[in-house]
Scaffold this active site. Sequence first.
Site, short mmCIF file in Angstrom:
data_model
loop_
_atom_site.label_atom_id
_atom_site.label_comp_id
_atom_site.label_asym_id
_atom_site.label_seq_id
_atom_site.Cartn_x
_atom_site.Cartn_y
_atom_site.Cartn_z
N ASP A 195 -24.78 38.82 67.91
CA ASP A 195 -24.96 39.58 66.66
C ASP A 195 -25.11 41.07 66.90
O ASP A 195 -25.37 41.53 68.03
CB ASP A 195 -26.18 39.07 65.89
N HIS A 199 -28.68 50.95 66.62
CA HIS A 199 -29.34 50.59 65.36
C HIS A 199 -29.20 51.67 64.30
O HIS A 199 -29.91 51.65 63.31
CB HIS A 199 -30.84 50.26 65.56
N GLU A 213 -30.19 37.76 67.87
CA GLU A 213 -31.18 38.47 68.69
C GLU A 213 -31.85 39.59 67.92
O GLU A 213 -33.06 39.80 68.01
CB GLU A 213 -30.49 39.04 69.94
N HIS A 226 -25.98 38.92 73.59
CA HIS A 226 -26.16 38.32 72.27
C HIS A 226 -24.97 38.63 71.38
O HIS A 226 -24.32 39.68 71.51
CB HIS A 226 -27.48 38.75 71.62
N ASP A 263 -24.10 47.66 71.15
CA ASP A 263 -25.30 46.87 71.38
C ASP A 263 -25.14 45.56 70.62
O ASP A 263 -25.32 45.53 69.40
CB ASP A 263 -26.52 47.64 70.88
#
Length: 491
Positions: free
Chosen positions: A82, A462, A149, A80, A119
């Site tokens: 983003d 994250h 995503e 992905h 990520d």
Amino acid sequence: MSEFHSEISKLAPAPLWQFFDKICSIAHPSKHEEALAQYIVSWAQEQGLDVRRDPTGNVFIKKAATPGMENKKGVVLQAHIDMVPQKNEDTQHDFTMDAIQPYIDGEWVTAKGTTLGADNGIGMASCLAVLASNDIKHGPIEVLLTIDEEAGMTGAFGLEAGWLEGDILLNTDSEQEGEVYMGCAGGIDGELTLTIEREAIPTGYTTRQLVLKGLKGGHSGCDINTGRGNANKLLARFLAGHAQELDLRLVEFRGGSLRNAIPREAFVTVALPEQNEAKLAELFEYYTELLRAELGRVETDIVTFNQAIEVAESKVFTLTAQQSFIATLNALPNGVIRMSDDIQGVVETSLNVGVITTEDDKVTILCLIRSLIDSGRHQVESTLRSIAELAGANIQFSGGYPGWKPDADSEIMRVFRDLYNDIYGHKPNIMVIHAGLECGLFKEPYPHMDMLSFGPTIKFPHSPDEKVEISTVALFWEQMVALLENIPSKA
């Protein structure tokens, strides 16, 4: 690649790291990844590759098989575009405009004060490096790069039948080298809204802000079973225990920034009688030490502040609204709900109380439910509905996505397992992950596609502590190259 921006471009394998270096230089948080998508499209066109985009915005790139490999099954390499935009409170960074600043920290690559975007930037870089290579043997290759995503799987939801021709999909969005994934959790967002009434701040009251920060945060799926604190829940616990005793009156509660990240920070603005300020300081300090005692083995950097603040909002929650909000937030379940009976050590069902925002007339609580089984998800939905009913609140669920059911007969999984054993002398751990991979959604338009997911070791995704282990990127690339060279032939 013609231009590099940081020291990571000198790492090996060079093509992958150089693409990742370029990716870091172009802003691409969720909902704002168009500039990077356009760069990739332009690059692919310059290479003479067949590149297309679907109505959703996903990017598709095709590359013909190398000589002698034309009869191999077609492979879709997938990542992905983003990244999750998270930064430390004291970091000045506009994710929609500013470049990520990666740097080498010992055996790891991390970023200055922000998420790194490994990520899924490392996976995306590996896909582009395969396209750029002239010396990797492979059959027909397609690259699928999805949008959005992290904030709703918009690209995966929008993927239609007929765009992909491959028989095998290799998802690059896993975060532990030595583990290969053949299944994942599904999920759904929950938005609980409490209507609030306000009244004037009582005479003789002063305003303070209570701040809790320094928590590790992290991925609300992969890290949910690590014992990390949720800043929203921890401040709710303090309010539930002491708001009435101190005659606190709420002005604002805000915490967390993404529903799929464990909240690292939360902020509560309160009004209270001036004569109770000393007692507030005493109790909040005591609570801070209590948290350090309870969570200190995991949360090593808990920081709290009790500071004076001037507020433009001259009104507080009414007592009825305040009591309802505090009780609701304190009662919400959070963290691991149930471990799987079928897969040892894997979380079956969880809930993350991710984001709380306060407006003039309402408070909104955003949650993310994850579960390997639909019934587990439905059970948590039912719990939240019951809490909302008791509180007189509104609850809405949206963005539900399916899990990816493991396929015990997966041919590509057997190929990966045997190759890994041949290279390293031991088999990989074949896993199901408690996180949302896009594979579950891909199975709807492409039900017969054989899939697996693998990647390098990425810690603390994250969160601003995100880092990728350099040595495992090389291993991931080695596995990618070997796998492409050993794809089974068509029947």
